[in-house]
Scaffold this motif. Structure first.
Motif, mmCIF file in Angstrom:
data_model
loop_
_atom_site.group_PDB
_atom_site.id
_atom_site.type_symbol
_atom_site.label_atom_id
_atom_site.label_comp_id
_atom_site.label_asym_id
_atom_site.label_seq_id
_atom_site.Cartn_x
_atom_site.Cartn_y
_atom_site.Cartn_z
ATOM 1 N N PRO A 6 0.849 -1.188 0.000
ATOM 2 C CA PRO A 6 0.000 0.000 0.000
ATOM 3 C C PRO A 6 0.892 1.248 0.000
ATOM 4 O O PRO A 6 1.976 1.249 0.589
ATOM 5 N N VAL A 7 0.442 2.279 -0.672
ATOM 6 C CA VAL A 7 1.162 3.545 -0.747
ATOM 7 C C VAL A 7 0.187 4.655 -0.376
ATOM 8 O O VAL A 7 -0.878 4.776 -0.977
ATOM 9 N N VAL A 8 0.549 5.448 0.629
ATOM 10 C CA VAL A 8 -0.290 6.562 1.061
ATOM 11 C C VAL A 8 0.354 7.851 0.583
ATOM 12 O O VAL A 8 1.529 8.111 0.848
ATOM 13 N N ILE A 9 -0.430 8.652 -0.117
ATOM 14 C CA ILE A 9 0.016 9.950 -0.606
ATOM 15 C C ILE A 9 -0.751 11.010 0.177
ATOM 16 O O ILE A 9 -1.983 11.037 0.155
ATOM 17 N N SER A 23 -5.076 16.545 1.380
ATOM 18 C CA SER A 23 -5.662 15.480 0.591
ATOM 19 C C SER A 23 -4.817 14.226 0.782
ATOM 20 O O SER A 23 -3.606 14.258 0.576
ATOM 21 N N THR A 24 -5.475 13.153 1.209
ATOM 22 C CA THR A 24 -4.785 11.886 1.413
ATOM 23 C C THR A 24 -5.441 10.829 0.539
ATOM 24 O O THR A 24 -6.666 10.697 0.540
ATOM 25 N N ARG A 25 -4.636 10.083 -0.182
ATOM 26 C CA ARG A 25 -5.130 9.011 -1.031
ATOM 27 C C ARG A 25 -4.292 7.765 -0.770
ATOM 28 O O ARG A 25 -3.085 7.851 -0.558
ATOM 29 N N THR A 26 -4.939 6.614 -0.795
ATOM 30 C CA THR A 26 -4.258 5.343 -0.577
ATOM 31 C C THR A 26 -4.384 4.498 -1.837
ATOM 32 O O THR A 26 -5.476 4.346 -2.377
ATOM 33 N N GLU A 31 -2.379 -5.845 -6.736
ATOM 34 C CA GLU A 31 -3.452 -6.300 -5.835
ATOM 35 C C GLU A 31 -2.996 -6.138 -4.391
ATOM 36 O O GLU A 31 -1.938 -6.631 -4.002
ATOM 37 N N ALA A 32 -3.813 -5.438 -3.588
ATOM 38 C CA ALA A 32 -3.494 -5.275 -2.169
ATOM 39 C C ALA A 32 -3.726 -6.594 -1.433
ATOM 40 O O ALA A 32 -4.648 -7.341 -1.772
ATOM 41 N N PRO A 33 -2.914 -6.888 -0.417
ATOM 42 C CA PRO A 33 -3.104 -8.111 0.355
ATOM 43 C C PRO A 33 -4.466 -8.132 1.053
ATOM 44 O O PRO A 33 -5.034 -7.086 1.375
ATOM 45 N N TYR A 39 -8.571 -4.194 6.626
ATOM 46 C CA TYR A 39 -8.372 -2.975 7.420
ATOM 47 C C TYR A 39 -9.011 -1.777 6.717
ATOM 48 O O TYR A 39 -9.686 -0.953 7.332
ATOM 49 N N TYR A 40 -8.779 -1.689 5.422
ATOM 50 C CA TYR A 40 -9.282 -0.553 4.652
ATOM 51 C C TYR A 40 -10.811 -0.543 4.639
ATOM 52 O O TYR A 40 -11.434 0.522 4.696
ATOM 53 N N SER A 41 -11.417 -1.705 4.602
ATOM 54 C CA SER A 41 -12.873 -1.802 4.647
ATOM 55 C C SER A 41 -13.423 -1.228 5.955
ATOM 56 O O SER A 41 -14.447 -0.537 5.961
ATOM 57 N N VAL A 42 -12.740 -1.512 7.057
ATOM 58 C CA VAL A 42 -13.146 -0.948 8.349
ATOM 59 C C VAL A 42 -13.052 0.574 8.303
ATOM 60 O O VAL A 42 -13.960 1.282 8.764
ATOM 61 N N LEU A 43 -11.972 1.085 7.737
ATOM 62 C CA LEU A 43 -11.821 2.539 7.640
ATOM 63 C C LEU A 43 -12.909 3.170 6.773
ATOM 64 O O LEU A 43 -13.431 4.237 7.098
ATOM 65 N N GLN A 44 -13.265 2.520 5.678
ATOM 66 C CA GLN A 44 -14.333 3.044 4.826
ATOM 67 C C GLN A 44 -15.665 3.066 5.571
ATOM 68 O O GLN A 44 -16.433 4.029 5.465
#
Length: 84
Positions: A6-9, A23-26, A31-33, A39-44
């Motif tokens: 994953p890369v966070v900008i 502005s933050t984008r991930t 394909e992400a693991p 984890y990302y689903s929880v954040l969404q």
């Protein structure tokens, strides 16, 4: 950076008027693991709950709690070290 990473900008700045932007984008390289996607689903879900909580008269603490409660229930509360 390797495939699956994953890369966070995170970028922002201040306008001459004093307005501050952020502005933050991930992204994922390829394909992400599966664990990262979980984890990302929880954040969404937490972000959606926080947005739904925003309305006139609602305190910032209540909006934060709407997100934080979901993250904590998923077992990640100790990692959420900032405010919404």
């Amino acid at each position: 950076i390797q495939p699956g990473d994953p890369v966070v900008i995170d970028i922002g700045g201040t306008m001459p008027s004093g307005y501050c932007s952020d502005s933050t984008r991930t992204y994922a390289v390829g394909e992400a693991p599966a664990d990262f996607r979980a984890y990302y689903s929880v954040l969404q879900e937490a972000q959606a709950a926080a947005r739904a909580a925003v309305r006139p008269g609602v305190t910032p603490e209540a909006v934060d709690a709407a997100a934080r409660d979901i993250i904590t229930a998923a077992g990640h509360g100790e990692h959420f070290i900032h405010r919404t």
